[in-house]
Design an enzyme around this catalytic site. Structure first.
Site, short mmCIF file in Angstrom:
data_model
loop_
_atom_site.label_atom_id
_atom_site.label_comp_id
_atom_site.label_asym_id
_atom_site.label_seq_id
_atom_site.Cartn_x
_atom_site.Cartn_y
_atom_site.Cartn_z
N ILE A 20 56.03 -57.18 32.90
CA ILE A 20 54.71 -57.43 33.49
C ILE A 20 54.43 -58.92 33.52
O ILE A 20 53.92 -59.45 34.49
CB ILE A 20 53.57 -56.74 32.68
CG1 ILE A 20 53.78 -55.23 32.57
CG2 ILE A 20 52.22 -57.05 33.30
CD1 ILE A 20 52.73 -54.52 31.73
N GLY A 23 55.08 -64.80 29.40
CA GLY A 23 54.14 -65.83 28.97
C GLY A 23 54.85 -66.91 28.18
O GLY A 23 56.07 -66.85 27.97
N GLU A 25 54.50 -67.50 25.11
CA GLU A 25 54.82 -67.05 23.77
C GLU A 25 55.52 -65.69 23.74
O GLU A 25 56.36 -65.43 22.89
CB GLU A 25 53.52 -66.97 22.96
CG GLU A 25 53.74 -67.16 21.50
CD GLU A 25 52.60 -66.62 20.66
OE1 GLU A 25 51.57 -66.18 21.20
OE2 GLU A 25 52.78 -66.62 19.44
N ALA A 26 55.13 -64.83 24.69
CA ALA A 26 55.60 -63.45 24.62
C ALA A 26 55.97 -62.89 25.99
O ALA A 26 55.48 -63.37 27.01
CB ALA A 26 54.52 -62.58 24.00
N ILE A 28 55.74 -59.47 28.10
CA ILE A 28 55.05 -58.17 28.12
C ILE A 28 55.78 -57.27 29.08
O ILE A 28 56.00 -57.64 30.23
CB ILE A 28 53.59 -58.31 28.61
CG1 ILE A 28 52.88 -59.51 27.99
CG2 ILE A 28 52.80 -57.02 28.39
CD1 ILE A 28 52.49 -59.39 26.58
N LYS A 37 54.00 -43.49 28.40
CA LYS A 37 53.96 -44.86 28.90
C LYS A 37 53.40 -45.81 27.85
O LYS A 37 52.41 -45.50 27.20
CB LYS A 37 53.06 -44.94 30.13
CG LYS A 37 53.67 -44.33 31.35
CD LYS A 37 52.71 -44.47 32.51
CE LYS A 37 53.15 -43.61 33.68
NZ LYS A 37 52.03 -43.30 34.56
N ASP A 137 40.59 -66.27 22.75
CA ASP A 137 40.99 -66.54 24.13
C ASP A 137 40.23 -65.59 25.06
O ASP A 137 40.83 -64.88 25.88
CB ASP A 137 42.51 -66.37 24.28
CG ASP A 137 43.05 -66.96 25.57
OD1 ASP A 137 42.32 -67.72 26.24
OD2 ASP A 137 44.21 -66.66 25.92
#
Ligand SMILES: Nc1ncnc2c1ncn2[C@@H]1O[C@H](COP(=O)(O)OP(=O)(O)O)[C@@H](O)[C@H]1O
Ligand SMILES: [Mg+2]
Length: 231
Positions: A20, A23, A25-26, A28, A37, A137
């Protein structure tokens, strides 16, 4: 959707994996596990960090995000449930929120719906703050809306468990800034309903003190911007 494959060399649970977002840092991903799901949030290794330290940092952040989500769920604040935590891979497996980022749809919603959502968000954030959590955030990219019109908070990577008014006020400041830059037309009405909802959950006195802090943060920001212009 494609077949299961490991990403970044890590073991993944589940099939039909789709990234998806990649980022800073991560990563997804959306995946399906025995017909169920879900979403995985994998904190990727940073090659510039000493490996031992890198592993430790990613583990701490994964654990921290899981802790915050657990406290929020305890407070009854809608956010994705944790299905599994794989500390060895710095990966959280989360409930998939079948919806869209508020950022993508807010501008096209009818005015009454915008006000309803803003009020609901205010109640959620007020409850979260009274429960001692700052999101860290709080922008419309980190709020999701499902087809039933329910809101969810996501992305607790920068959150803090705190009672510090300043840290809580930063949430309001960031939300206001994100409305100002992305949903300018809606900002005033949104914030009005948001603060009404917030007061319902957190109390008028608490809100008043918070607003004073937000003003302080804002004027400090302006001061910094003016100094930047002069230099
Ligand atoms: N549980 C979830 N269900 C559905 N989509 C999600 C979920 N978690 C994250 N996402 C999607 O992935 C995006 C990035 O996730 P986020 O946790 O905000 O990480 P980042 O730190 O990269 O912003 C979100 O803006 C959202 O669109
Ligand atoms: Mg995010």
């Amino acid at each position: 959707m494609e077949d299961a494959r490991p990403i970044e060399g890590g073991m993944m649970i589940g099939e039909k994996l789709e990234v998806i977002r990649i980022g800073a840092e991560a990563i997804i991903s959306r995946l399906e596990w025995n017909g169920f799901k879900m979403v995985s949030k994998h904190r990727v290794p940073k090659p510039y960090r000493f490996p031992e330290l890198d592993r430790w940092i990613r583990d701490r952040r994964t654990l921290h995000e899981a802790r915050v989500i657990t406290s929020l769920r305890r407070l009854g604040i809608p956010c994705p449930a944790i299905l599994l935590m794989d500390r060895s891979e710095a990966t959280l497996y989360l409930q998939l929120i079948e919806g869209v980022e508020l950022k993508k749809v807010l501008d096209s919603l009818p005015a009454e719906e915008v006000e309803r959502l803003a009020n609901e968000l205010g109640r959620m954030v007020g409850r979260m703050h009274r429960g001692g959590v700052a999101h860290g955030d709080l922008t419309t990219s980190n709020i999701m809306l499902d087809r039933m019109g329910n809101l969810y908070l996501i992305d607790f990577g920068l959150s803090a468990i705190t009672d510090d008014l300043e840290e809580l006020a930063v949430d309001i400041h960031l939300l206001d800034r994100s409305l100002e830059s992305v949903h300018h037309r809606l900002r005033a009405a949104f914030m009005r309903s948001f603060l009404k909802g917030y007061a319902t959950a957190a109390g008028m006195d608490f809100l008043q003190a918070l607003i004073e802090k937000v003003k302080e943060i804002r004027s400090r920001g302006r001061y910094v911007e003016e100094r930047r212009k002069r230099h």
